[in-house]
Design a protein around this motif. Structure first.
Motif, PDB file in Angstrom:
ATOM      1  N   THR A 157       0.756  -1.209  -0.008  1.00  0.00           N
ATOM      2  CA  THR A 157       0.010  -0.065   0.040  1.00  0.00           C
ATOM      3  C   THR A 157       0.929   1.249  -0.098  1.00  0.00           C
ATOM      4  OG1 THR A 157      -1.608   1.017   1.162  1.00  0.00           O
ATOM      5  CG2 THR A 157      -0.067   0.076   2.478  1.00  0.00           C
ATOM      6  N   PHE A 158       0.337   2.347  -0.535  1.00  0.00           N
ATOM      7  CA  PHE A 158       1.215   3.438  -0.629  1.00  0.00           C
ATOM      8  C   PHE A 158       0.440   4.871  -0.338  1.00  0.00           C
ATOM      9  CE2 PHE A 158      -0.313   2.125  -4.666  1.00  0.00           C
ATOM     10  CZ  PHE A 158      -0.878   3.532  -5.294  1.00  0.00           C
ATOM     11  N   TYR A 159       0.780   5.905   0.063  1.00  0.00           N
ATOM     12  CA  TYR A 159       0.301   7.058   0.011  1.00  0.00           C
ATOM     13  C   TYR A 159       1.262   8.581  -0.405  1.00  0.00           C
ATOM     14  CZ  TYR A 159      -2.154  11.166   1.905  1.00  0.00           C
ATOM     15  OH  TYR A 159      -2.856  12.315   1.996  1.00  0.00           O
ATOM     16  N   TYR A 160       1.074   8.997  -0.987  1.00  0.00           N
ATOM     17  CA  TYR A 160       2.015  10.422  -1.547  1.00  0.00           C
ATOM     18  C   TYR A 160       1.152  11.513  -1.725  1.00  0.00           C
ATOM     19  CZ  TYR A 160       3.874   6.365  -3.967  1.00  0.00           C
ATOM     20  OH  TYR A 160       4.610   5.108  -4.566  1.00  0.00           O
TER      21      TYR A 160
ATOM     22  N   ALA B 249      -1.625  17.626  -4.186  1.00  0.00           N
ATOM     23  CA  ALA B 249      -2.405  16.507  -4.742  1.00  0.00           C
ATOM     24  C   ALA B 249      -2.045  15.433  -3.653  1.00  0.00           C
ATOM     25  CB  ALA B 249      -2.290  15.932  -6.041  1.00  0.00           C
ATOM     26  N   ARG B 250      -2.722  14.513  -3.703  1.00  0.00           N
ATOM     27  CA  ARG B 250      -2.532  13.160  -3.030  1.00  0.00           C
ATOM     28  C   ARG B 250      -2.695  11.886  -3.854  1.00  0.00           C
ATOM     29  NH1 ARG B 250      -6.979  14.379   1.003  1.00  0.00           N
ATOM     30  NH2 ARG B 250      -8.839  13.906   0.067  1.00  0.00           N
ATOM     31  N   TYR B 251      -2.116  10.789  -3.877  1.00  0.00           N
ATOM     32  CA  TYR B 251      -2.166   9.737  -4.456  1.00  0.00           C
ATOM     33  C   TYR B 251      -2.075   8.575  -3.490  1.00  0.00           C
ATOM     34  CZ  TYR B 251      -1.022  11.003  -9.338  1.00  0.00           C
ATOM     35  OH  TYR B 251      -1.116  11.737 -10.660  1.00  0.00           O
ATOM     36  N   PHE B 252      -3.131   7.617  -3.469  1.00  0.00           N
ATOM     37  CA  PHE B 252      -3.051   6.595  -2.461  1.00  0.00           C
ATOM     38  C   PHE B 252      -3.861   5.406  -3.304  1.00  0.00           C
ATOM     39  CE2 PHE B 252      -6.951   8.618  -2.074  1.00  0.00           C
ATOM     40  CZ  PHE B 252      -8.146   7.850  -1.903  1.00  0.00           C
TER      41      PHE B 252
ATOM     42  N   PHE C  47      -5.229  -0.975  -7.411  1.00  0.00           N
ATOM     43  CA  PHE C  47      -6.172   0.268  -7.412  1.00  0.00           C
ATOM     44  C   PHE C  47      -5.303   1.431  -6.977  1.00  0.00           C
ATOM     45  CE2 PHE C  47      -8.107   3.101  -4.144  1.00  0.00           C
ATOM     46  CZ  PHE C  47      -9.299   3.664  -4.980  1.00  0.00           C
ATOM     47  N   VAL C  48      -5.510   2.574  -7.617  1.00  0.00           N
ATOM     48  CA  VAL C  48      -5.124   3.997  -7.390  1.00  0.00           C
ATOM     49  C   VAL C  48      -5.991   5.119  -7.354  1.00  0.00           C
ATOM     50  CG1 VAL C  48      -4.369   4.294  -9.660  1.00  0.00           C
ATOM     51  CG2 VAL C  48      -2.955   5.435  -7.710  1.00  0.00           C
ATOM     52  N   ARG C  49      -5.829   5.802  -6.540  1.00  0.00           N
ATOM     53  CA  ARG C  49      -6.882   7.099  -6.515  1.00  0.00           C
ATOM     54  C   ARG C  49      -6.017   8.502  -6.439  1.00  0.00           C
ATOM     55  NH1 ARG C  49     -12.143   8.216  -4.452  1.00  0.00           N
ATOM     56  NH2 ARG C  49     -12.878  10.338  -5.485  1.00  0.00           N
ATOM     57  N   ALA C  50      -6.146   9.524  -7.186  1.00  0.00           N
ATOM     58  CA  ALA C  50      -5.555  10.620  -7.027  1.00  0.00           C
ATOM     59  C   ALA C  50      -6.748  11.976  -7.056  1.00  0.00           C
ATOM     60  CB  ALA C  50      -4.703  10.762  -8.470  1.00  0.00           C
ATOM     61  N   GLN C  51      -6.443  12.632  -6.207  1.00  0.00           N
ATOM     62  CA  GLN C  51      -7.162  14.053  -5.970  1.00  0.00           C
ATOM     63  C   GLN C  51      -6.420  15.095  -5.658  1.00  0.00           C
ATOM     64  OE1 GLN C  51      -9.046  11.938  -2.524  1.00  0.00           O
ATOM     65  NE2 GLN C  51     -10.823  12.002  -3.634  1.00  0.00           N
TER      66      GLN C  51
ATOM     67  N   ASP D   9     -10.036  20.501  -3.263  1.00  0.00           N
ATOM     68  CA  ASP D   9     -11.682  20.275  -3.161  1.00  0.00           C
ATOM     69  C   ASP D   9     -11.888  18.811  -3.267  1.00  0.00           C
ATOM     70  OD1 ASP D   9     -10.669  19.708  -5.793  1.00  0.00           O
ATOM     71  OD2 ASP D   9     -11.871  21.393  -6.730  1.00  0.00           O
ATOM     72  N   ASP D  10     -11.075  17.885  -3.106  1.00  0.00           N
ATOM     73  CA  ASP D  10     -10.928  16.472  -3.231  1.00  0.00           C
ATOM     74  C   ASP D  10     -11.364  15.984  -4.524  1.00  0.00           C
ATOM     75  OD1 ASP D  10     -10.111  15.856  -0.653  1.00  0.00           O
ATOM     76  OD2 ASP D  10     -12.178  15.976   0.238  1.00  0.00           O
ATOM     77  N   SER D  11     -11.321  16.809  -5.793  1.00  0.00           N
ATOM     78  CA  SER D  11     -11.600  16.415  -7.081  1.00  0.00           C
ATOM     79  C   SER D  11     -10.639  15.723  -7.708  1.00  0.00           C
ATOM     80  CB  SER D  11     -12.043  17.626  -7.956  1.00  0.00           C
ATOM     81  OG  SER D  11     -10.885  18.637  -8.013  1.00  0.00           O
ATOM     82  N   ASN D  12     -11.086  15.184  -8.803  1.00  0.00           N
ATOM     83  CA  ASN D  12     -10.122  13.872  -9.176  1.00  0.00           C
ATOM     84  C   ASN D  12      -9.142  14.456 -10.171  1.00  0.00           C
ATOM     85  OD1 ASN D  12     -11.748  11.610  -7.920  1.00  0.00           O
ATOM     86  ND2 ASN D  12     -13.300  12.261  -9.413  1.00  0.00           N
ATOM     87  N   LEU D  13      -7.786  13.918 -10.137  1.00  0.00           N
ATOM     88  CA  LEU D  13      -7.112  14.191 -11.163  1.00  0.00           C
ATOM     89  C   LEU D  13      -7.121  13.559 -12.647  1.00  0.00           C
ATOM     90  CD1 LEU D  13      -3.555  14.547  -9.307  1.00  0.00           C
ATOM     91  CD2 LEU D  13      -4.783  16.305 -10.195  1.00  0.00           C
ATOM     92  N   PRO D  14      -6.776  13.948 -13.600  1.00  0.00           N
ATOM     93  CA  PRO D  14      -6.964  13.359 -15.095  1.00  0.00           C
ATOM     94  C   PRO D  14      -6.161  12.235 -15.106  1.00  0.00           C
ATOM     95  CG  PRO D  14      -5.998  15.378 -15.317  1.00  0.00           C
ATOM     96  CD  PRO D  14      -6.209  15.468 -13.978  1.00  0.00           C
ATOM     97  N   PHE D  15      -6.463  11.296 -15.880  1.00  0.00           N
ATOM     98  CA  PHE D  15      -5.739  10.123 -16.593  1.00  0.00           C
ATOM     99  C   PHE D  15      -5.316   9.238 -15.701  1.00  0.00           C
ATOM    100  CE2 PHE D  15      -5.410  13.716 -19.815  1.00  0.00           C
ATOM    101  CZ  PHE D  15      -6.127  13.088 -20.698  1.00  0.00           C
TER     102      PHE D  15
END
Length: 731
Positions: free
Chosen positions: A557-560, A590-593, A615-619, A623-629
């Motif tokens: 697991t990871f968090y950036y 931004a954050r990636y996790f 699984f990866v999520r980037a915001q 405003d907790d909105s999503n990053l593209p691609f």
């Protein structure tokens, strides 16, 4: 004279022991390219196509320690009394999670301890995949996806990170191409030439750069061999594919003497437009010619050499697919001179490594219009020319010789960029990066180890006016940065785990700062921001694995957290002159996790099953909105049956719906792909190998979320069912 030479030869033979043998896996399949190393002597050899090896040992030794390693198998050490039996038979057991594979990219000190998730593909893995390009060869690995824009311009994406946040290297050095700068730019690597590909996930790239938050991908092509056996060896292959009516041929030859080896390789690939279930995707052809020459030398304390390689490639871009009278194609060429030297010596450090890479690269984006009378009119929209030098020196304190191991090094990277054409994207530029770095691997207890590293970078960017751009108001940019990491590793019995904290740093590229033009290859009008700040990131990686010869499982697991994360964002607007969608460069915190989970079960000696989920999520943090691609969650599974003479299997990839998208970005639907494969060895030594694959067996209509093909013009732009047949001869 002849009698004198004969006497000297006989005396030399009498003063040494000859040690020979064969190395196989547990199904008695010979392993070509397995490494046999004698730590006390600092020398070794590799196995030939039949798994055979031969070593000369000084007569004063009555015993030697052999270390046998091969990617995907558990490293084996044994002591051999001399003189030995006429032929040793050594069997390696599969390493289901690659835990024991020595990854040079991860640890040049030779440590088998892993402080971060890593993986490797051996030549046998690559032969089985028979991919058309570099990116697709790795898409079944955990955390790795493929950015694509048609067939040729594909590039690995690790944990959602793209561009220069993923360092793609050739033999440990940057290549000088433009693959990281835009989705329409191909990576100038020949997948056929790969002997091994090593992947390190996460921000742990102190040997290579401070900004690779996603990780490092290193293709090792053996153009400068470090181990060889006497005589002629090599491999030849022929490949045909139906999905694009394509074919390729490859040949590598190595001639080894006692202290010298000569290598040569040559490849040619020609593919047409590929077919999808929705029809042919126009302008996805690819033609590439690649070759290299190399020479290597060795003695008791040195191994190294030089190689010269060249690439000519032309490929189409599906950017104007709605216009039959217009074509966009890219024509690129690259000439590269590389050098490597490794000196073994006594002292605080027992090894010194020198590397350099000098590359001249040309890249033209050409717009072709077909007239009614059959003639065609060509316009050079963008013309890139670069001259790049990268070099490094590394002092290694190896684990085989010292309790505390590590490395201390310095690197330099210089690039001259000239931009021309009617739609030149940026001013001309000159980059310089100088770095000092070091790390140490310190055992605390028999089970617990500590690794710590620090890197300092000085970077300088100078920009100049050209035919399309005036000199920027602030033409120079200078930065100094510190990045570092600290990690712990624990191993007890069959369990292994690691935790790493890392700080990364990345300066914005010249494209992100100054672009303001129609980039027809990428199908976008791009607008940069000269006031961008530097990216700084903090990351944490945690993983654990448990493995036996029958079962293995790994969880990571990871968090950036990234300050001033830079990205291209679609505005939803259209630039009126070019009629291309407008993308602007933005920067937000931004954050990636995310996570990766993999399990392997070997219920019988010949049967292997595997499954994985990533699984990866980037915001944006504001405003907790999503990053593209960002790639969707993905499930992978595989079943294979292997014997010494043949193998067969199937694999499944299921991508879930990606609805976590940014404004003006399309949602992509879920899809499932089934691939089947088989291979047959015509002889027990595996010299003649025939492999066959059927990809997308059920002709699924789908879109990869990382595809940059215009969704309104071609909704499902990914290849349909395709059959690949490959013959390989190893000698």
């Amino acid at each position: 004279m002849f009698i004198t030479l004969l006497i000297i030869t006989l005396l030399n033979l009498a003063q040494s022991h000859e040690l020979s043998g064969v190395i196989t896996d547990d199904t008695d399949t010979p392993l070509q390219g397995a490494s046999i190393f004698i730590p006390e002597l600092g020398t070794g050899s590799v196995t030939d196509a039949a798994g055979n090896f031969s070593l000369s040992i000084p007569s004063e030794l009555s015993e030697v320690r052999l270390r046998i390693s091969y990617v995907g198998f558990i490293t084996k050490e044994l002591r051999v009394s001399l003189p030995a039996a006429p032929e040793l038979r050594i069997k390696l057991m599969p390493d289901l999670l690659n835990r024991e594979s020595i990854l040079i990219t991860s640890s040049p000190s030779g440590s088998n301890r892993s402080f971060r998730p890593s993986a490797a593909l051996s030549m046998h893995n690559l032969q089985e995949r028979s991919s058309d390009n570099f990116g697709e060869a790795m898409q079944f690995l955990p955390g790795l996806n493929v950015r694509s824009f048609g067939a040729a311009p594909s590039r690995p994406v690790i944990r959602g990170f793209d561009g220069d946040r993923v360092l793609v290297l050739e033999n440990g050095e940057r290549m000088g191409d433009l693959g990281e700068t835009a989705p329409d730019h191909a990576t100038s690597l020949d997948i056929e030439a790969a002997e091994r590909i090593e992947i390190v996930r996460g921000p742990a790239s102190f040997l290579y750069g401070s900004g690779a938050m996603g990780g490092v991908v290193n293709l090792i092509n053996n153009d400068i061999p470090t181990q060889w056996h006497s005589g002629v060896s090599g491999r030849l292959s022929l490949t045909g594919t139906t999905v694009n009516d394509g074919g390729s041929t490859f040949g590598r030859f190595t001639y080894g003497l006692d202290q010298t080896a000569f290598t040569a390789r040559l490849s040619y690939r020609n593919t047409g437009d590929f077919r999808t279930p929705s029809g042919v995707l126009p302008d996805t052809f690819n033609e590439a010619f690649n070759g290299a020459l190399g020479v290597a030398f060795r003695n008791d304390s040195f191994v190294g050499g030089l190689s010269l390689s060249g690439l000519e490639q032309t490929y189409g871009l599906p950017e104007e697919i709605s216009d039959d009278d217009e074509l966009i194609e890219i024509r690129l060429n690259r000439i590269n001179l590389s050098g490597f030297g490794q000196f073994n010596h006594d002292g605080l450090f027992d090894q010194t490594q020198l590397r350099f890479n000098l590359s001249r690269y040309g890249h033209r984006e050409v717009e072709i219009e077909f007239e009614d009378d059959g003639s065609k009119d060509e316009d050079i929209e963008i013309d890139f020319r670069t001259l790049t030098f990268s070099g490094s020196v590394l002092f290694v304190r190896s684990e085989s010789q010292h309790e505390i191991s590590g490395a201390l090094g310095a690197s330099s990277y210089m690039r001259m960029l000239n931009v021309g054409g009617e739609e030149g994207l940026t001013p001309d530029g000159r980059n310089l990066n100088l770095a000092l770095f070091g790390y140490a691997d310190i055992p605390l207890t028999p089970q617990l180890s500590l690794q710590t590293g620090l890197r300092g970078d000085y970077s300088f960017l100078d920009t100049f006016a050209n035919s399309r751009f005036d000199q920027p108001e602030k033409p120079t940019r200078t930065d100094f940065s510190l990045s570092g990491s600290a990690g712990i590793h624990f191993q007890q019995g069959n369990f292994e785990g690691g935790l790493q904290l890392a700080r990364s740093f990345r300066a914005p590229s010249i494209e992100e700062l100054f672009t303001d033009a129609a980039h027809i290859g990428a199908g976008a009008y791009e607008i940069g921001d000269p006031n961008l700040k530097n990216e700084t990131g903090l990351g944490i990686d945690l993983f654990g694995s448990f493995a036996t010869t029958r079962f293995g499982i790994e969880l990571s697991t990871f968090y950036y957290h990234i300050n001033n994360f830079i990205y291209y964002n679609p505005t939803g607007e259209t630039e009126p002159v070019s009629e291309l969608p407008v993308f602007v460069v933005l920067a937000d915190d931004a954050r990636y996790f995310g996570f990766e989970a993999d399990a392997v079960i070997r219920p019988l000696r010949n049967i292997t099953t595997a499954a994985g989920l990533d699984f990866v999520r980037a915001q944006r943090l504001n405003d907790d909105s999503n990053l593209p691609f960002i790639p969707p969650m993905r499930l992978r599974s595989r079943l294979s049956y292997d014997t010494a003479m043949w193998n067969l299997g199937a694999e499944l990839i299921h991508a879930f719906e990606q609805d976590k998208v940014t404004e003006n970005e399309d949602i992509t639907e879920s899809y499932t792909l089934i691939n089947v494969f088989a291979g047959f060895r015509f002889d027990a030594g595996g010299r003649h190998l025939l492999t066959a694959r059927v990809d997308n067996l059920f002709n699924e209509n789908y879109r990869n979320h990382l595809s940059r093909v215009d969704g309104s013009a071609f909704r499902y732009p990914m290849p349909g069912r395709g059959f690949t047949l490959r013959y390989q001869f190893i000698f």
